[in-house]
Design an enzyme around this catalytic site. Structure first.
Site, PDB file in Angstrom:
ATOM      1  N   SER A  16      -1.622   9.177   4.958  1.00 40.76           N
ATOM      2  CA  SER A  16      -2.463   8.247   4.271  1.00 40.76           C
ATOM      3  C   SER A  16      -1.585   6.708   3.869  1.00 40.76           C
ATOM      4  CB  SER A  16      -3.284   8.734   2.994  1.00 40.76           C
ATOM      5  OG  SER A  16      -2.567   8.810   2.023  1.00 40.76           O
TER       6      SER A  16
ATOM      7  N   SER B  31       1.554  12.509   3.307  1.00 43.07           N
ATOM      8  CA  SER B  31       1.232  11.019   3.614  1.00 43.07           C
ATOM      9  C   SER B  31       2.205  10.132   3.435  1.00 43.07           C
ATOM     10  CB  SER B  31       0.192  10.827   2.644  1.00 43.07           C
ATOM     11  OG  SER B  31      -1.258  11.178   2.817  1.00 43.07           O
TER      12      SER B  31
ATOM     13  N   LYS C 172       1.495   0.826  -1.978  1.00 40.46           N
ATOM     14  CA  LYS C 172       0.191   1.575  -1.474  1.00 40.46           C
ATOM     15  C   LYS C 172      -0.761   1.178  -2.508  1.00 40.46           C
ATOM     16  CE  LYS C 172      -1.400   6.098   0.094  1.00 40.46           C
ATOM     17  NZ  LYS C 172      -1.103   7.434   0.114  1.00 40.46           N
TER      18      LYS C 172
END
Ligand code: GLN
Length: 490
Positions: free
Chosen positions: A156, A180, A81
């Protein structure tokens, strides 16, 4: 060969590498080819240093040839990420503010993965600074759900989930502040694990809400999640909230920890707002555990159900407003070309650099912390947070873990909730309490809607009982084939 490779569990690919049936370079090339074939549509990657990854794969092959392989992740690509630092690679947090920032150092999880022989593979899209539930808040474009390209992958960590689900990388790291990792795992048909707060170092994770943020894993199977967790967990002197404890061999725990377990079902997590198809799939999963001999106990988490979202948006925004103060256009980050003096640099750089959702949260967080409102909002939220943790711990006196839906709905349409922040915030209604209480949680695939969208079962564990949590998840996985299905992407 390539198609078989890209969706194969890492535990099996590692055996192929060990037996020298494939090389790490060949493996990497299969994922590069897959990314080239599908990422134009999925858009999970912010960037990929292909040459750098290939060089690391060649080095891994050389170690293996010399008898110096470093363990089960040797030569395995892992996606990051774009909020976790890898030395020499962009670290953008999917924000214009950091569009040109290159990390000068490795996060602790990165250093640990490199030491385990794993290969950092790409920077994955996300909601800006991890604020969101759909990856629509990225400054660099929306990631699509590989199961239905008109829908969101969740967020996210949506790029991390979409990349693994689409077969572009076998494992990925995400971060989970309020859901997330678990929510995008549910929406993309993956196993997503958020560890206990403090188990995995946050050093090198760009901070959103420091008392809630935790790095975790996205994978196709529970065993792969166990392998990745084992490589990144453990005490770190660079993170003062890091817990001092021995890290067990989580893969060995899977075999050691056998049920039957005592599993709680919080009644408030099955009420209004839960999509009927999601509810039905989760209830079937609960019936599976009952038929496997587990004691299923109805439990109640009234405070969490009622107040978790409100408490979270007070605490998370307060911490975010403080954490994001560092992006001032002077020390680093985007600097406005239109600015005329120092104050103007702060104002214009932040106005240009941050997106709408980030600004909304900075404003809310600054208000929550301001004198005159601090006691009424922030302090009170902290007190309710303590009560929420107490409520979970009380339930855990009689349960080994809790079962619930991960997300109230399957993947929604791109654009469906972007104009309504409150509707978006409700996506995390079942996951957020887990962060407030600092507990571990995992989402495992438990079925599909009639329209072919994945559904996730959330299992919430006791603090630092990731071994038991993984074993409970694996018992379900072994009796079902959901994790063997992959999106067609035609
Ligand atoms: N969706 C939640 C938020 O927008 C949680 C995000 C996260 O876990 N990083 O804050």
């Amino acid at each position: 060969m390539a198609d078989e490779l890209i969706f194969r569990p890492v535990a099996e690919v590692a055996a192929l590498l060990d037996a020298k049936k494939i090389s790490s370079v060949e493996l990497l090339r299969a994922f590069v080819a897959r990314k080239q074939a599908v990422d134009g549509r999925v858009q999970a990657f912010n960037s990929l240093d292909e040459a750098g990854a290939l060089a690391l794969a060649a080095a891994s092959d050389a170690r293996r040839a010399a008898g110096q392989a470093r363990g089960p992740l040797e030569g395995i690509p892992v996606g990051f990420k774009d909020v976790i630092a890898v030395e020499g690679q962009p670290l953008t947090c999917s924000s214009r503010m950091l569009a040109n920032f290159v990390s000068p150092y490795d996060a602790t999880v990165t250093a640990k993965l490199k030491a385990a022989g794993a290969i950092p593979f790409g920077r994955l899209n996300m909601d800006e600074f991890a604020m969101g539930s759909s990856t629509e808040n990225s400054a660099f474009g929306v990631t699509a759900n590989p199961w239905d390209l008109t829908r969101v992958p969740g967020g996210s960590s949506g790029g991390s989930a979409a990349a693994v689900a689409a077969g572009e990388v076998p494992l990925a790291l995400g971060s989970d502040t309020g859901g997330s990792i678990r929510q995008p795992a549910a929406l993309c048909g993956l196993v997503g694990l958020k560890p206990t707060y403090g188990l995995v170092s946050r050093y090198g994770l760009a901070a959103f809400a420091s008392s809630l943020d935790q790095i975790g894993t996205l994978a196709h199977t529970v065993e792969d999640a166990a392998l990745l967790l084992g490589a990144i967990a453990g005490h770190d002197a660079h993170d003062s909230t890091s817990f001092k404890a021995e890290v067990p061999d989580y893969r060995a725990e899977l075999a050691k920890r056998q049920g039957p377990w005592r599993l709680g079902v919080p009644k408030e997590f099955f009420g209004a707002g839960l999509d009927p198809e999601v509810g039905a799939a989760v209830k079937q999963a609960i019936e599976f555990y009952r038929s496997a001999g587990c004691a299923i106990k109805p439990v109640s988490l009234p405070l969490s159900a009622e107040y978790a979202i409100a408490v979270y948006y007070l605490i998370a925004t307060a911490e975010a407003s403080s954490n994001l103060a560092r992006y001032d256009g002077i020390r680093y980050g985007h600097r406005s070309k239109a600015a005329t003096d120092a104050i103007d640099i702060y104002a214009k750089s932040r106005a240009e650099g941050f997106g709408e959702e980030v600004k909304r949260r900075i404003i809310l967080g600054t208000h929550v912390l301001s004198s005159g409102y601090y006691d009424a909002y922030y302090l009170r939220a902290q007190k309710v947070r303590t009560l929420i943790r107490g409520e979970f711990l009380r339930v855990f006196r009689e349960c080994d873990a809790l079962l619930s839906p991960t997300s109230p709905t399957a993947a929604f349409k791109i654009g469906e909730k972007s104009a309504d922040p409150l509707a978006m915030y409700l996506s995390d209604i079942y996951t957020i309490g887990v962060n407030l209480a600092g507990l571990p949680g995992i989402s495992v695939p438990c079925g599909f809607t009639g329209g072919g969208l994945p559904i996730g079962l959330q299992i919430i564990g006791q603090p630092f009982q990731e071994g038991a949590l993984l074993a409970i998840a694996r018992a379900y996985e072994q009796a079902h084939a959901w994790h063997t299905k992959h999106p067609a992407l035609t």
